[in-house]
Design a protein around this motif. Structure first.
Motif, PDB file in Angstrom:
ATOM      1  N   GLU A  45      19.126  40.285  51.803  1.00  0.00           N
ATOM      2  CA  GLU A  45      20.488  39.838  52.110  1.00  0.00           C
ATOM      3  C   GLU A  45      21.156  39.213  50.880  1.00  0.00           C
ATOM      4  OE1 GLU A  45      22.557  40.073  54.495  1.00  0.00           O
ATOM      5  OE2 GLU A  45      23.995  38.601  53.714  1.00  0.00           O
ATOM      6  N   TYR A  46      20.372  38.410  50.129  1.00  0.00           N
ATOM      7  CA  TYR A  46      20.939  37.723  48.975  1.00  0.00           C
ATOM      8  C   TYR A  46      21.426  38.724  47.929  1.00  0.00           C
ATOM      9  CZ  TYR A  46      21.362  34.850  44.835  1.00  0.00           C
ATOM     10  OH  TYR A  46      21.844  34.246  43.708  1.00  0.00           O
ATOM     11  N   THR A  47      20.626  39.761  47.682  1.00  0.00           N
ATOM     12  CA  THR A  47      21.028  40.779  46.703  1.00  0.00           C
ATOM     13  C   THR A  47      22.329  41.438  47.130  1.00  0.00           C
ATOM     14  OG1 THR A  47      18.673  41.214  46.506  1.00  0.00           O
ATOM     15  CG2 THR A  47      20.138  42.677  45.330  1.00  0.00           C
ATOM     16  N   ARG A  48      22.432  41.717  48.440  1.00  0.00           N
ATOM     17  CA  ARG A  48      23.659  42.333  48.962  1.00  0.00           C
ATOM     18  C   ARG A  48      24.868  41.441  48.700  1.00  0.00           C
ATOM     19  NH1 ARG A  48      20.632  45.094  52.955  1.00  0.00           N
ATOM     20  NH2 ARG A  48      20.453  43.298  54.327  1.00  0.00           N
ATOM     21  N   ARG A  49      24.682  40.125  48.936  1.00  0.00           N
ATOM     22  CA  ARG A  49      25.766  39.178  48.727  1.00  0.00           C
ATOM     23  C   ARG A  49      26.196  39.142  47.255  1.00  0.00           C
ATOM     24  NH1 ARG A  49      25.308  33.553  49.707  1.00  0.00           N
ATOM     25  NH2 ARG A  49      23.105  33.848  50.132  1.00  0.00           N
ATOM     26  N   LEU A  50      25.176  39.157  46.387  1.00  0.00           N
ATOM     27  CA  LEU A  50      25.427  39.130  44.950  1.00  0.00           C
ATOM     28  C   LEU A  50      26.220  40.369  44.528  1.00  0.00           C
ATOM     29  CD1 LEU A  50      24.387  36.882  43.136  1.00  0.00           C
ATOM     30  CD2 LEU A  50      22.488  38.350  42.492  1.00  0.00           C
ATOM     31  N   LEU A  51      25.809  41.514  45.046  1.00  0.00           N
ATOM     32  CA  LEU A  51      26.482  42.767  44.704  1.00  0.00           C
ATOM     33  C   LEU A  51      27.918  42.775  45.220  1.00  0.00           C
ATOM     34  CD1 LEU A  51      23.637  45.336  45.320  1.00  0.00           C
ATOM     35  CD2 LEU A  51      24.957  45.112  43.221  1.00  0.00           C
ATOM     36  N   ALA A  52      28.101  42.221  46.418  1.00  0.00           N
ATOM     37  CA  ALA A  52      29.440  42.228  47.015  1.00  0.00           C
ATOM     38  C   ALA A  52      30.381  41.296  46.269  1.00  0.00           C
ATOM     39  CB  ALA A  52      29.357  41.815  48.479  1.00  0.00           C
ATOM     40  N   ALA A  53      29.820  40.247  45.651  1.00  0.00           N
ATOM     41  CA  ALA A  53      30.678  39.265  44.985  1.00  0.00           C
ATOM     42  C   ALA A  53      31.055  39.697  43.575  1.00  0.00           C
ATOM     43  CB  ALA A  53      29.990  37.911  44.942  1.00  0.00           C
ATOM     44  N   ALA A  54      30.237  40.556  42.967  1.00  0.00           N
ATOM     45  CA  ALA A  54      30.519  40.963  41.594  1.00  0.00           C
ATOM     46  C   ALA A  54      31.810  41.765  41.563  1.00  0.00           C
ATOM     47  CB  ALA A  54      29.361  41.798  41.051  1.00  0.00           C
ATOM     48  N   PRO A  55      32.829  41.298  40.821  1.00  0.00           N
ATOM     49  CA  PRO A  55      34.101  42.002  40.846  1.00  0.00           C
ATOM     50  C   PRO A  55      34.001  43.384  40.190  1.00  0.00           C
ATOM     51  CG  PRO A  55      34.226  40.004  39.511  1.00  0.00           C
ATOM     52  CD  PRO A  55      32.831  40.137  39.939  1.00  0.00           C
ATOM     53  N   VAL A  56      34.664  44.335  40.795  1.00  0.00           N
ATOM     54  CA  VAL A  56      34.644  45.700  40.298  1.00  0.00           C
ATOM     55  C   VAL A  56      36.032  46.000  39.740  1.00  0.00           C
ATOM     56  CG1 VAL A  56      34.397  48.094  41.012  1.00  0.00           C
ATOM     57  CG2 VAL A  56      32.988  46.328  42.064  1.00  0.00           C
ATOM     58  N   PRO A  57      36.121  46.646  38.587  1.00  0.00           N
ATOM     59  CA  PRO A  57      37.442  46.917  38.032  1.00  0.00           C
ATOM     60  C   PRO A  57      38.164  48.035  38.783  1.00  0.00           C
ATOM     61  CG  PRO A  57      35.750  47.755  36.576  1.00  0.00           C
ATOM     62  CD  PRO A  57      35.055  47.046  37.676  1.00  0.00           C
ATOM     63  N   ASP A  58      38.421  47.833  40.048  1.00  0.00           N
ATOM     64  CA  ASP A  58      39.125  48.825  40.853  1.00  0.00           C
ATOM     65  C   ASP A  58      39.886  48.079  41.946  1.00  0.00           C
ATOM     66  OD1 ASP A  58      39.945  50.663  42.714  1.00  0.00           O
ATOM     67  OD2 ASP A  58      38.226  51.976  42.388  1.00  0.00           O
ATOM     68  N   PRO A  59      41.212  48.030  41.842  1.00  0.00           N
ATOM     69  CA  PRO A  59      41.995  47.206  42.771  1.00  0.00           C
ATOM     70  C   PRO A  59      41.810  47.592  44.241  1.00  0.00           C
ATOM     71  CG  PRO A  59      43.413  48.225  41.103  1.00  0.00           C
ATOM     72  CD  PRO A  59      42.035  48.679  40.825  1.00  0.00           C
ATOM     73  N   SER A  60      41.684  48.887  44.554  1.00  0.00           N
ATOM     74  CA  SER A  60      41.599  49.236  45.974  1.00  0.00           C
ATOM     75  C   SER A  60      40.270  48.770  46.574  1.00  0.00           C
ATOM     76  CB  SER A  60      41.803  50.726  46.186  1.00  0.00           C
ATOM     77  OG  SER A  60      41.580  51.455  45.022  1.00  0.00           O
TER      78      SER A  60
END
Lengths: 268, 546
Positions: free
Chosen positions: B517-532
């Motif tokens: 779960e923690y890894t998922r949270r980390l991945l979801a929080a990392a900003p992606v250079p894609d506005p949509s």
């Protein structure tokens, strides 16, 4: 910069060849005194006048450069040597070494300097340039040592020292090439300022009658003698004071210049 | 989206110069508008003049700076204001949120005292009680949990994210219409960053304030900005809506900037390294700090990590996860309380000092900050030659040849006689890499080697890193907080949280199909250079929070 250098160079020449410079105005012997002229103003051949004993002030000041400058540099060198050794030891050593060195430093720092100087100089008996320098050096290092310790501590925890350790370098190499060159700067600046302070301290000791004593010649002695008759003959004080001030100023200026010259970050 | 009638802030032909005889121009005439209710991002690398431009709005430039052009804030000419008018403008009309939240709070006063002071600085008529109520109101506005309790605490008792919220609350004290946020999340972890950006975006869009966001992080831009201005070497390169900049950048520079941003999943599948040997074997490692009078803090709590020869192992986690401590324990710069660390099969804990020194020669280290990890009194050549002459005992021409070879490997030939301060951050880091691999180590420890660098420079350093690794084949423990960087470079990944291993495995598996779960949270929080993508995520996060 070049002004400071040339001023100091001239003063050093005074110290090395006093006889030549003292004789510039025709009366080169500082000990050829004539009480008849006691504390008289400038006269032909005596551009700065006579002191209380009727001696030529110019000749005395030129001869005084020797002992004053020697005391300044020698005492500072002794203090710097002690400070660098103890400061580095304390900064790099373990907790026990650091504790011991710190307490020793504090003892010296807490010691009333003048009292210590009086006791030691009275015990030594002989009060010449060497003993005075030794006393001033031995009691003058604690501030520099503390600065060195703080400086070494901050450099010691820097990443480039850690990088050097992880490379597997030996301790002497790390101290010599990584810690000392980067930690020594502030101490060096303090040392150049302290040369001036030592020369002044020497005159203070002399004024109190425990520094150099006649027949020795020094700016301190001249200032001490001059200050007693300042109200009637102020000119006695002028020349040695100016020389002292010039020495201190030029040493400080040169020290600052040396510091930036040795710092690659300020090189262009 | 722009309120065309009366923008809050209008800047025309802004030029900033430093020094005199000759004046050095660092900002070459930029135009910029910020309307109420919109978030405008000013993007660029360090030295692009973005912070200088923003600071000139508040007239907070260092002495000797000359500003020309026109800056109109809320209808008033900022450049014509007296010192008195400026003082009342700062905080009342426009307020600054700074980069380092902890350093910008005074450590000897409580949070309450500082927020109350900010409140009373602008409305001295308020009674102590009213000011206190207002302070609590502000802290609630920036979503600090238990504001009453926080009022009594000191800055060091709060986390970085909480401190940044306090900083924002103080900036809001006089209800300014324009917020200038200078890299507000650079010093924060990704999960915290997401929350702070939520707060900023809400203050802007929902409450009608204008937000000028200065950043170098394209992920942050994609997350909350409505419009983007790209700066390069003091000039405006491109501007447009966030969507259009990301979808179809017009200028090469913008395109290069976007391309340099590492993205998860851009690299194809890579083979998993197979070898029974271990360049590094860590088992059951425990590191504790403190002790005696103080409470002990367990920074690392029973961690197992191993690196095979030639393997790139990513060690990822947020601040406080113990990732750097593990690296330090391997090189003997952190105390090992329990457990084993073996390099090339040899235990480092039970060795004599002499053996330890030998063991260290098999380990190369690259530190986070290249400006502090190089001896300032050495030239590039001296730095790289140091391990060769001192440890390997090479002399004369052999040293010269090796140094030349190493500098070529990191693409720095021609810089041999320069001192550290004459190089850029990226160049310095490449010197550090050359030094670290000079002894042909079997293990390289890289502690956040690119996090102090700009993205475009980061890409270059990562390239060098990859090439050198491929050529020399050392095993590598690559410590980073940035999942995208890990994805670009590493073969295997270990995820850490509060000193424990949360997940471990092959790169593709951990970063695309995380099981924890923690890894998922980390991945979801990392900003992606894609506005949509970011808009979608934000909607999900807010829906989840409501």
């Amino acid at each position: 910069m070049w002004i400071a250098t040339s001023v100091l160079a001239v003063l050093l020449l005074f110290a090395l060849f006093p006889a030549f410079f003292a004789g510039l105005f025709g009366n080169g012997d500082p000990r050829a005194c004539d009480l008849a002229h006691s504390a008289e103003g400038p006269a032909p051949g005596h551009p700065f006048g006579y002191d209380l004993q009727g001696c030529d002030i110019w000749a005395n000041s030129v001869y005084g450069a020797q002992s004053s400058i020697t005391v300044g540099f020698l005492a500072t060198a002794i203090a710097l040597g002690i400070a660098l050794t103890l400061g580095t030891l304390s900064g790099l050593g373990g907790r026990v070494v650091d504790w011991i060195v710190q307490r020793v430093t504090e003892v010296f720092l807490g010691f009333p300097f003048l009292l210590a100087a009086i006791v030691v100089l009275n015990t030594l008996g002989a009060r010449n340039v060497w003993t005075v320098s030794l006393v001033l050096g031995v009691f003058g290092w604690p501030t520099m040592a503390r600065l060195m310790r703080a400086s070494v501590r901050s450099v010691r925890h820097s990443e480039y020292v850690l990088a050097a350790r992880t490379m597997g370098l030996r301790l002497p190499r790390i101290i010599k090439r990584y810690v000392l060159p980067n930690a020594i700067q502030p101490v060096f600046v303090l040392a150049t300022i302290s040369i001036g302070m030592v020369i002044v301290a020497e005159s203070t000791l002399t004024y109190l009658g425990i520094g150099l004593s006649s027949p020795a010649i020094s700016w301190g002695l001249q200032i001490a003698a001059g200050s007693r008759i300042f109200q009637t003959a102020p000119h006695v004080l002028v020349l040695p004071s100016v020389m002292l001030a010039l020495t201190v100023l030029s040493v400080v200026a040169i020290g600052e210049e040396l510091r930036s010259a040795f710092d690659p970050r300020e090189r262009r | 989206m722009t309120d065309a009638s009366t923008p809050l802030l209008t800047i025309r032909d802004l030029r900033v110069t430093f020094g005199s005889r000759p004046a050095h121009e660092v900002v070459h005439g930029i135009d910029l508008d910020v309307a109420g209710g919109e978030v405008v991002a000013l993007v660029g690398e360090s030295g692009s003049g973005k912070s200088v431009s923003a600071m000139s709005i508040l007239r907070l430039l260092p002495e000797g700076a000359g500003v020309t052009g026109s800056i109109r804030l809320d209808g008033k000419d900022v450049l014509a204001m007296s010192q008195r008018e400026l003082r009342s403008m700062r905080g009342n009309t426009a307020a600054l949120i700074s980069q380092d939240p902890i350093a910008s709070l005074n450590p000897v006063f409580t949070i309450g005292f500082q927020v109350v002071e900010a409140v009373r600085a602008h409305s001295s008529r308020l009674s102590a009680k009213e000011a206190r109520r207002r302070a609590i109101e502000l802290l609630t506005l920036v979503e600090i949990p238990e504001p009453e309790l926080r009022m009594k605490q000191y800055p060091h008792e709060l986390s970085g994210g909480q401190c940044q919220r306090v900083g924002i609350a103080m900036a809001l004290a006089a209800d300014p219409q324009l917020l200038i946020a200078d890299e507000p999340t650079t010093a924060l972890d990704v999960t915290i960053q997401a929350e702070i950006l939520d707060v900023l975006s809400r203050l802007g869009r929902e409450q009608g304030r204008g937000v000028l966001l200065i950043t170098h992080d394209m992920g942050v831009v994609a997350d909350i900005a409505d419009r983007v201005l790209v700066m390069h070497q003091g000039a405006l390169v491109e501007h447009g809506t966030t969507q259009s900049i990301f979808d179809s950048p017009q200028r090469d520079y913008t395109r290069a900037l976007l391309d340099a941003v590492p993205r998860i999943g851009r690299r194809g599948p890579s083979p998993a390294p197979v070898s029974a040997d271990r360049a590094l074997e860590i088992s059951g490692l425990v590191v504790e700090y403190g002790g005696r009078l103080k409470r002990t803090v367990r920074a690392v709590d029973g961690v197992d990590v191993h690196v095979r020869p030639g393997e790139m192992r990513g060690l990822v986690g947020e601040s406080g996860s113990g990732k750097s401590t593990i690296g330090r324990a391997v090189i003997g710069a952190a105390p090992i309380t329990a457990g084993h660390v073996a390099v090339n099969g040899r235990e480092v804990t039970s060795a004599t000092p002499r053996q330890r020194r030998h063991a260290r020669q098999a380990i190369g280290v690259v530190f986070q900050n290249p400006s502090t990890s190089l001896n300032p009194r050495y030239t590039v050549a001296q730095t790289v030659a140091e391990p060769l002459t001192q440890v390997e005992g090479l002399r004369g021409a052999a040293v010269k040849a090796r140094v030349q070879e190493l500098l070529e490997a990191v693409r720095l030939d021609g810089h041999a006689d320069h001192y550290g301060h004459e190089l850029s951050g990226g160049q310095k880091q490449r010197v550090a890499i050359a030094r670290a691999v000079a002894l042909r180590p079997t293990l390289l420890i890289a502690d956040e080697p690119t996090s102090a660098l700009d993205v475009s420079v980061q890409a270059q350093v990562l390239d060098v890193f990859r090439d050198v690794q491929r050529e020399m084949g050392f095993g590598c423990l690559f410590i980073s907080h940035d999942l995208a960087v890990i994805d670009e470079l590493c073969d295997t990944v270990t995820v850490l949280h509060r000193g424990r291993v949360i997940e471990e495995g092959h790169r593709e598996q951990v970063l695309t199909h995380p099981s924890a779960e923690y890894t998922r949270r980390l991945l979801a929080a990392a900003p992606v250079p894609d506005p949509s993508v970011q808009a979608q995520r934000r909607a999900q996060r807010l829906a989840g929070a409501a």
